[in-house]
Design a protein around this motif. Structure first.
Motif, short mmCIF file in Angstrom:
data_model
loop_
_atom_site.label_atom_id
_atom_site.label_comp_id
_atom_site.label_asym_id
_atom_site.label_seq_id
_atom_site.Cartn_x
_atom_site.Cartn_y
_atom_site.Cartn_z
N GLU A 349 0.84 -1.20 0.00
CA GLU A 349 0.00 0.00 0.00
C GLU A 349 0.88 1.26 0.00
OE1 GLU A 349 -2.44 -3.34 1.70
OE2 GLU A 349 -0.38 -2.61 1.92
N GLY A 350 2.05 1.15 0.63
CA GLY A 350 2.98 2.27 0.63
C GLY A 350 3.47 2.59 -0.77
N PHE A 351 3.79 1.56 -1.56
CA PHE A 351 4.20 1.79 -2.94
C PHE A 351 3.06 2.41 -3.75
CE2 PHE A 351 7.84 -1.12 -2.27
CZ PHE A 351 8.82 -0.33 -2.85
N ALA A 352 1.85 1.96 -3.51
CA ALA A 352 0.70 2.54 -4.21
C ALA A 352 0.54 4.01 -3.88
CB ALA A 352 -0.57 1.76 -3.86
N ALA A 353 0.86 4.39 -2.64
CA ALA A 353 0.70 5.77 -2.20
C ALA A 353 1.71 6.70 -2.85
CB ALA A 353 0.83 5.85 -0.68
N PRO A 357 0.22 12.97 -5.50
CA PRO A 357 1.05 14.14 -5.78
C PRO A 357 1.52 14.88 -4.54
CG PRO A 357 -1.25 14.59 -6.34
CD PRO A 357 -1.14 13.11 -6.08
N THR A 358 0.92 14.61 -3.39
CA THR A 358 1.37 15.27 -2.16
C THR A 358 2.47 14.47 -1.46
OG1 THR A 358 -0.31 14.19 -0.78
CG2 THR A 358 -0.92 16.28 -1.83
N THR A 359 2.86 13.35 -2.05
CA THR A 359 3.85 12.48 -1.42
C THR A 359 5.26 12.91 -1.77
OG1 THR A 359 2.37 10.56 -1.38
CG2 THR A 359 4.73 10.12 -1.28
#
Length: 371
Positions: A349-353, A357-359
Protein backbone atom coordinates in the motif's frame (compact mmCIF):
# COMPACT_ATOMS: atom_id res chain seq x y z
CA UNK A 1 23.14 -19.59 13.55
CA UNK A 2 21.16 -18.29 10.55
CA UNK A 3 18.11 -16.26 11.51
CA UNK A 4 14.53 -16.53 10.23
CA UNK A 5 13.05 -13.12 9.44
CA UNK A 6 10.05 -11.80 7.55
CA UNK A 7 10.88 -10.10 4.26
CA UNK A 8 8.98 -8.51 1.38
CA UNK A 9 10.16 -10.63 -1.54
CA UNK A 10 9.86 -9.60 -5.19
CA UNK A 11 9.08 -12.66 -7.28
CA UNK A 12 7.80 -11.07 -10.49
CA UNK A 13 7.80 -7.54 -11.91
CA UNK A 14 4.46 -5.79 -11.79
CA UNK A 15 3.28 -7.94 -8.88
CA UNK A 16 2.94 -7.00 -5.19
CA UNK A 17 5.78 -7.94 -2.87
CA UNK A 18 5.26 -11.22 -1.02
CA UNK A 19 5.70 -10.95 2.76
CA UNK A 20 7.05 -14.28 3.92
CA UNK A 21 9.67 -15.89 6.16
CA UNK A 22 13.21 -16.15 4.77
CA UNK A 23 16.53 -17.28 6.15
CA UNK A 24 19.16 -14.61 6.86
CA UNK A 25 22.77 -15.79 6.95
CA UNK A 26 25.24 -15.13 9.76
CA UNK A 27 27.52 -12.10 9.31
CA UNK A 28 30.97 -12.92 7.96
CA UNK A 29 34.16 -11.49 9.49
CA UNK A 30 33.74 -7.92 8.15
CA UNK A 31 29.94 -7.92 8.18
CA UNK A 32 27.25 -6.71 10.55
CA UNK A 33 23.71 -7.97 11.17
CA UNK A 34 21.34 -5.02 11.50
CA UNK A 35 17.82 -5.16 12.94
CA UNK A 36 15.68 -2.92 10.73
CA UNK A 37 13.89 0.07 12.26
CA UNK A 38 12.63 1.99 9.22
CA UNK A 39 13.08 1.98 5.44
CA UNK A 40 12.19 4.56 2.82
CA UNK A 41 10.41 3.60 -0.39
CA UNK A 42 12.62 4.97 -3.15
CA UNK A 43 11.63 5.43 -6.79
CA UNK A 44 14.58 3.19 -7.67
CA UNK A 45 12.83 0.38 -5.77
CA UNK A 46 9.64 1.19 -7.67
CA UNK A 47 11.50 1.05 -11.01
CA UNK A 48 12.65 -2.49 -10.19
CA UNK A 49 9.21 -3.44 -8.95
CA UNK A 50 7.41 -2.27 -12.11
CA UNK A 51 10.05 -3.73 -14.45
CA UNK A 52 11.57 -0.44 -15.66
CA UNK A 53 14.91 -1.65 -14.28
CA UNK A 54 16.01 -5.29 -14.30
CA UNK A 55 17.03 -7.34 -11.29
CA UNK A 56 17.69 -11.04 -10.78
CA UNK A 57 14.69 -12.65 -9.06
CA UNK A 58 13.64 -13.54 -6.46
CA UNK A 59 14.94 -10.42 -4.76
CA UNK A 60 14.56 -8.36 -1.63
CA UNK A 61 14.49 -4.67 -2.54
CA UNK A 62 15.14 -1.72 -0.24
CA UNK A 63 18.31 0.27 0.39
CA UNK A 64 17.29 3.47 2.24
CA UNK A 65 17.35 2.14 5.78
CA UNK A 66 18.19 2.65 9.43
CA UNK A 67 18.54 -0.05 12.03
CA UNK A 68 20.33 -1.26 15.15
CA UNK A 69 23.48 -3.38 15.16
CA UNK A 70 22.56 -6.76 16.60
CA UNK A 71 25.58 -8.90 15.73
CA UNK A 72 29.09 -8.16 14.46
CA UNK A 73 31.61 -10.28 12.58
CA UNK A 74 34.93 -11.27 14.12
CA UNK A 75 36.93 -8.61 12.23
CA UNK A 76 34.55 -5.67 12.71
CA UNK A 77 36.33 -2.84 14.52
CA UNK A 78 34.32 0.36 14.06
CA UNK A 79 30.86 -0.73 15.18
CA UNK A 80 29.43 -2.32 18.30
CA UNK A 81 26.20 -4.02 19.27
CA UNK A 82 23.51 -1.42 19.96
CA UNK A 83 24.79 1.22 17.52
CA UNK A 84 22.10 2.88 15.40
CA UNK A 85 23.27 2.89 11.79
CA UNK A 86 22.21 3.98 8.29
CA UNK A 87 23.28 1.99 5.24
CA UNK A 88 24.56 2.91 1.80
CA UNK A 89 24.67 0.96 -1.48
CA UNK A 90 28.12 2.46 -2.15
CA UNK A 91 30.59 1.07 0.37
CA UNK A 92 34.06 2.49 -0.26
CA UNK A 93 37.39 0.78 0.33
CA UNK A 94 39.21 4.06 0.97
CA UNK A 95 42.34 2.74 -0.76
CA UNK A 96 41.71 2.65 -4.51
CA UNK A 97 42.48 5.47 -6.94
CA UNK A 98 38.89 6.77 -6.98
CA UNK A 99 38.52 6.75 -3.20
CA UNK A 100 41.85 8.52 -2.73
CA UNK A 101 40.74 11.14 -5.28
CA UNK A 102 37.65 11.90 -3.18
CA UNK A 103 35.16 9.93 -5.31
CA UNK A 104 34.01 7.12 -2.98
CA UNK A 105 30.81 6.41 -4.95
CA UNK A 106 33.10 5.30 -7.80
CA UNK A 107 35.13 2.93 -5.61
CA UNK A 108 36.93 0.47 -7.88
CA UNK A 109 36.55 -2.38 -5.38
CA UNK A 110 32.83 -2.05 -4.61
CA UNK A 111 31.94 -5.39 -6.25
CA UNK A 112 34.75 -7.08 -4.38
CA UNK A 113 33.51 -5.58 -1.12
CA UNK A 114 29.97 -6.83 -1.73
CA UNK A 115 31.11 -10.32 -2.79
CA UNK A 116 30.58 -13.21 -0.40
CA UNK A 117 30.84 -17.01 -0.77
CA UNK A 118 27.16 -17.66 -0.07
CA UNK A 119 23.84 -15.79 -0.36
CA UNK A 120 22.75 -13.39 2.37
CA UNK A 121 19.12 -14.47 2.07
CA UNK A 122 17.56 -17.82 1.20
CA UNK A 123 14.03 -19.14 1.02
CA UNK A 124 13.00 -21.64 3.66
CA UNK A 125 13.55 -24.27 0.92
CA UNK A 126 17.16 -23.20 0.44
CA UNK A 127 16.76 -21.15 -2.77
CA UNK A 128 19.05 -18.09 -2.96
CA UNK A 129 17.37 -14.65 -2.83
CA UNK A 130 19.06 -11.60 -4.33
CA UNK A 131 19.58 -8.53 -2.12
CA UNK A 132 19.32 -5.18 -3.92
CA UNK A 133 22.53 -3.18 -3.64
CA UNK A 134 23.95 -5.80 -1.32
CA UNK A 135 21.48 -4.69 1.35
CA UNK A 136 17.90 -5.98 0.94
CA UNK A 137 16.36 -3.62 3.48
CA UNK A 138 12.75 -4.74 3.09
CA UNK A 139 13.29 -7.36 5.76
CA UNK A 140 13.19 -7.42 9.53
CA UNK A 141 16.98 -7.70 9.52
CA UNK A 142 19.79 -7.66 6.96
CA UNK A 143 23.53 -8.28 6.72
CA UNK A 144 26.00 -5.81 5.19
CA UNK A 145 29.71 -5.04 5.28
CA UNK A 146 30.93 -2.70 8.00
CA UNK A 147 31.99 -0.27 5.25
CA UNK A 148 28.33 0.15 4.22
CA UNK A 149 27.24 1.62 7.54
CA UNK A 150 27.43 5.01 9.21
CA UNK A 151 26.60 5.57 12.89
CA UNK A 152 23.79 8.03 13.63
CA UNK A 153 22.50 9.63 16.82
CA UNK A 154 19.81 7.58 18.57
CA UNK A 155 17.88 10.79 19.22
CA UNK A 156 17.03 11.23 15.53
CA UNK A 157 13.69 9.52 14.78
CA UNK A 158 14.11 6.34 12.76
CA UNK A 159 11.62 7.40 10.07
CA UNK A 160 13.76 10.50 9.47
CA UNK A 161 17.18 8.89 9.88
CA UNK A 162 16.59 6.36 7.10
CA UNK A 163 16.40 9.19 4.53
CA UNK A 164 20.12 9.79 5.01
CA UNK A 165 20.80 6.44 3.37
CA UNK A 166 19.67 7.52 -0.09
CA UNK A 167 17.45 10.46 -0.99
CA UNK A 168 19.17 13.04 1.22
CA UNK A 169 22.74 11.97 0.50
CA UNK A 170 21.84 11.74 -3.21
CA UNK A 171 19.89 15.00 -3.54
CA UNK A 172 21.81 17.23 -1.17
CA UNK A 173 25.04 15.55 -2.24
CA UNK A 174 24.29 16.28 -5.89
CA UNK A 175 24.02 20.00 -5.18
CA UNK A 176 27.06 20.20 -2.90
CA UNK A 177 29.45 17.54 -4.24
CA UNK A 178 28.24 16.80 -7.76
CA UNK A 179 27.21 20.22 -9.06
CA UNK A 180 29.23 22.24 -6.51
CA UNK A 181 26.53 24.91 -6.33
CA UNK A 182 27.59 28.30 -4.93
CA UNK A 183 25.94 31.59 -3.99
CA UNK A 184 26.49 32.81 -7.56
CA UNK A 185 24.34 30.09 -9.12
CA UNK A 186 20.86 29.73 -10.51
CA UNK A 187 19.56 26.17 -10.26
CA UNK A 188 16.63 24.31 -11.84
CA UNK A 189 15.68 20.99 -10.22
CA UNK A 190 13.59 18.72 -12.46
CA UNK A 191 11.43 16.29 -10.48
CA UNK A 192 10.16 16.96 -6.96
CA UNK A 193 10.11 13.53 -5.39
CA UNK A 194 12.31 12.71 -2.43
CA UNK A 195 15.62 13.15 -4.26
CA UNK A 196 14.45 16.32 -6.03
CA UNK A 197 13.24 17.90 -2.79
CA UNK A 198 16.58 17.02 -1.19
CA UNK A 199 18.40 18.60 -4.15
CA UNK A 200 16.34 21.77 -3.70
CA UNK A 201 17.36 21.86 -0.04
CA UNK A 202 20.97 21.23 -1.03
CA UNK A 203 20.95 24.13 -3.48
CA UNK A 204 19.46 26.35 -0.78
CA UNK A 205 22.07 25.22 1.76
CA UNK A 206 24.80 26.00 -0.79
CA UNK A 207 23.40 29.54 -1.11
CA UNK A 208 22.04 29.46 -4.68
CA UNK A 209 20.41 32.80 -5.51
CA UNK A 210 17.60 31.17 -7.44
CA UNK A 211 16.18 27.62 -7.14
CA UNK A 212 13.45 26.69 -9.62
CA UNK A 213 11.43 23.51 -9.13
CA UNK A 214 10.01 21.69 -12.18
CA UNK A 215 7.32 19.03 -11.91
CA UNK A 216 4.11 17.92 -13.62
CA UNK A 217 2.17 18.44 -10.38
CA UNK A 218 1.26 21.89 -9.09
CA UNK A 219 0.88 20.33 -5.63
CA UNK A 220 4.48 19.12 -5.77
CA UNK A 221 5.60 22.62 -6.72
CA UNK A 222 3.84 24.11 -3.71
CA UNK A 223 5.59 21.55 -1.53
CA UNK A 224 8.92 22.41 -3.18
CA UNK A 225 8.56 26.06 -2.14
CA UNK A 226 8.28 24.96 1.48
CA UNK A 227 11.72 23.37 1.13
CA UNK A 228 13.47 26.31 -0.49
CA UNK A 229 12.40 26.62 -4.13
CA UNK A 230 12.09 30.27 -5.14
CA UNK A 231 9.97 29.53 -8.21
CA UNK A 232 7.96 26.67 -9.70
CA UNK A 233 7.32 25.57 -13.28
CA UNK A 234 4.62 23.09 -14.28
CA UNK A 235 6.17 20.70 -16.79
CA UNK A 236 4.22 20.69 -20.05
CA UNK A 237 3.52 17.80 -22.41
CA UNK A 238 6.04 19.19 -24.90
CA UNK A 239 9.55 19.81 -23.58
CA UNK A 240 9.91 22.93 -25.70
CA UNK A 241 6.97 24.50 -23.85
CA UNK A 242 8.54 23.71 -20.49
CA UNK A 243 11.78 25.21 -21.73
CA UNK A 244 9.97 28.43 -22.68
CA UNK A 245 8.59 28.70 -19.13
CA UNK A 246 12.08 28.21 -17.71
CA UNK A 247 13.49 30.83 -20.08
CA UNK A 248 10.85 33.28 -18.84
CA UNK A 249 12.39 32.96 -15.37
CA UNK A 250 16.05 32.81 -16.44
CA UNK A 251 16.37 34.13 -20.04
CA UNK A 252 20.07 33.34 -20.38
CA UNK A 253 19.69 29.84 -19.00
CA UNK A 254 20.67 28.31 -15.67
CA UNK A 255 24.16 27.79 -14.37
CA UNK A 256 23.08 24.41 -12.99
CA UNK A 257 20.26 21.96 -13.57
CA UNK A 258 19.68 18.80 -11.57
CA UNK A 259 17.55 15.99 -13.04
CA UNK A 260 15.87 13.69 -10.50
CA UNK A 261 13.33 11.79 -12.62
CA UNK A 262 15.15 9.13 -14.63
CA UNK A 263 13.88 9.73 -18.17
CA UNK A 264 15.70 10.66 -21.35
CA UNK A 265 13.31 13.55 -21.99
CA UNK A 266 13.94 15.16 -18.61
CA UNK A 267 17.71 14.64 -18.89
CA UNK A 268 17.64 16.37 -22.29
CA UNK A 269 15.52 19.18 -20.82
CA UNK A 270 18.12 19.61 -18.08
CA UNK A 271 20.82 20.14 -20.69
CA UNK A 272 18.71 22.42 -22.88
CA UNK A 273 17.82 24.67 -19.94
CA UNK A 274 21.47 25.55 -19.32
CA UNK A 275 23.10 28.85 -20.06
CA UNK A 276 26.61 29.13 -21.47
CA UNK A 277 29.16 27.26 -19.33
CA UNK A 278 26.32 25.64 -17.35
CA UNK A 279 26.32 22.09 -16.00
CA UNK A 280 23.49 19.55 -16.05
CA UNK A 281 23.76 16.91 -13.31
CA UNK A 282 21.74 13.75 -13.96
CA UNK A 283 20.62 11.68 -10.96
CA UNK A 284 17.69 9.59 -12.22
CA UNK A 285 18.40 5.92 -12.97
CA UNK A 286 17.46 4.80 -16.50
CA UNK A 287 17.59 1.49 -18.39
CA UNK A 288 21.11 0.66 -19.59
CA UNK A 289 20.27 1.14 -23.28
CA UNK A 290 18.83 4.65 -22.82
CA UNK A 291 20.38 7.21 -25.19
CA UNK A 292 20.28 11.00 -24.89
CA UNK A 293 20.08 13.48 -27.77
CA UNK A 294 21.77 16.81 -27.14
CA UNK A 295 22.92 19.63 -29.40
CA UNK A 296 26.60 19.43 -30.33
CA UNK A 297 26.62 23.19 -30.92
CA UNK A 298 25.24 23.89 -27.45
CA UNK A 299 27.76 21.49 -25.96
CA UNK A 300 30.87 22.74 -27.73
CA UNK A 301 30.26 26.40 -28.54
CA UNK A 302 28.49 27.06 -25.26
CA UNK A 303 30.98 25.20 -23.04
CA UNK A 304 28.03 23.35 -21.51
CA UNK A 305 28.48 20.13 -19.58
CA UNK A 306 26.31 17.12 -18.82
CA UNK A 307 27.41 14.78 -16.06
CA UNK A 308 26.23 11.96 -13.89
CA UNK A 309 26.41 12.03 -10.12
CA UNK A 310 25.73 8.48 -8.98
CA UNK A 311 24.14 8.62 -5.52
CA UNK A 312 24.79 12.36 -5.61
CA UNK A 313 28.58 11.81 -5.64
CA UNK A 314 28.14 11.63 -1.87
CA UNK A 315 30.84 11.09 0.71
CA UNK A 316 28.68 8.92 2.87
CA UNK A 317 30.46 8.63 6.21
CA UNK A 318 31.24 12.34 6.50
CA UNK A 319 27.93 13.38 4.90
CA UNK A 320 25.92 11.56 7.57
CA UNK A 321 27.55 13.72 10.25
CA UNK A 322 27.25 16.92 8.20
CA UNK A 323 23.60 16.46 7.29
CA UNK A 324 22.74 15.39 10.83
CA UNK A 325 24.12 18.71 12.10
CA UNK A 326 22.10 20.62 9.49
CA UNK A 327 18.99 18.69 10.57
CA UNK A 328 19.53 19.44 14.25
CA UNK A 329 19.97 23.15 13.52
CA UNK A 330 16.82 23.29 11.40
CA UNK A 331 18.64 24.11 8.16
CA UNK A 332 17.74 20.72 6.66
CA UNK A 333 14.05 19.85 6.91
CA UNK A 334 13.76 16.07 6.99
CA UNK A 335 10.61 15.75 9.11
CA UNK A 336 8.33 17.23 6.46
CA UNK A 337 9.87 15.05 3.75
CA UNK A 338 8.24 12.02 5.38
CA UNK A 339 4.73 12.58 4.12
CA UNK A 340 3.48 9.11 5.05
CA UNK A 341 4.65 6.46 7.54
CA UNK A 342 3.22 2.96 7.35
CA UNK A 343 3.82 -0.39 9.02
CA UNK A 344 6.06 -2.87 7.23
CA UNK A 345 3.09 -5.18 6.73
CA UNK A 346 1.45 -2.52 4.52
CA UNK A 347 4.49 -1.97 2.28
CA UNK A 348 2.53 -2.68 -0.91
CA UNK A 349 0.00 0.00 0.00
CA UNK A 350 2.98 2.27 0.63
CA UNK A 351 4.20 1.79 -2.94
CA UNK A 352 0.70 2.54 -4.21
CA UNK A 353 0.70 5.77 -2.20
CA UNK A 354 3.78 6.99 -4.09
CA UNK A 355 1.50 8.12 -6.94
CA UNK A 356 -0.16 10.69 -4.66
CA UNK A 357 1.05 14.14 -5.78
CA UNK A 358 1.37 15.27 -2.16
CA UNK A 359 3.85 12.48 -1.42
CA UNK A 360 7.53 13.24 -0.97
CA UNK A 361 8.67 10.09 0.86
CA UNK A 362 6.79 7.07 2.16
CA UNK A 363 8.56 5.27 5.01
CA UNK A 364 7.74 1.85 6.43
CA UNK A 365 8.42 1.34 10.12
CA UNK A 366 9.14 -2.01 11.74
CA UNK A 367 7.73 -3.34 14.98
CA UNK A 368 10.96 -2.75 16.92
CA UNK A 369 11.20 0.93 15.90
CA UNK A 370 11.52 2.99 19.05
CA UNK A 371 10.64 6.30 17.40
Amino acid sequence: MPTQVTAAVMTKSGQPLDLRPVILDDPLDHEVLVRTLAAGLCHSDLHYLDGSLEIELPAILGHEVVGTVERVGAAVSGLKIGDRVVATVTPACGLCRQCLAGRPTQCMRVDQMRARPRPKFMTTDGEPINALGGIGAFAEAFVVSEASLGVIDDAIPAKVACLLGCCVTTGVGAAIHGARVTAEDTVAVIGCGGVGIAAIQGARLAGARKVVAVDTSEQKLELAKRFGATDGVVAQREAVETLELLRAIEPEGFTHTIEAVGRAATAELAFNALGAAGTATILGLMPADTALRISADALVYGDRRIQGAYMGANRFLSDVDIFTDHYRSGRLNLDDMVTQARTFSSINEGFAAMTDPTTVRVVVEFEDAAS
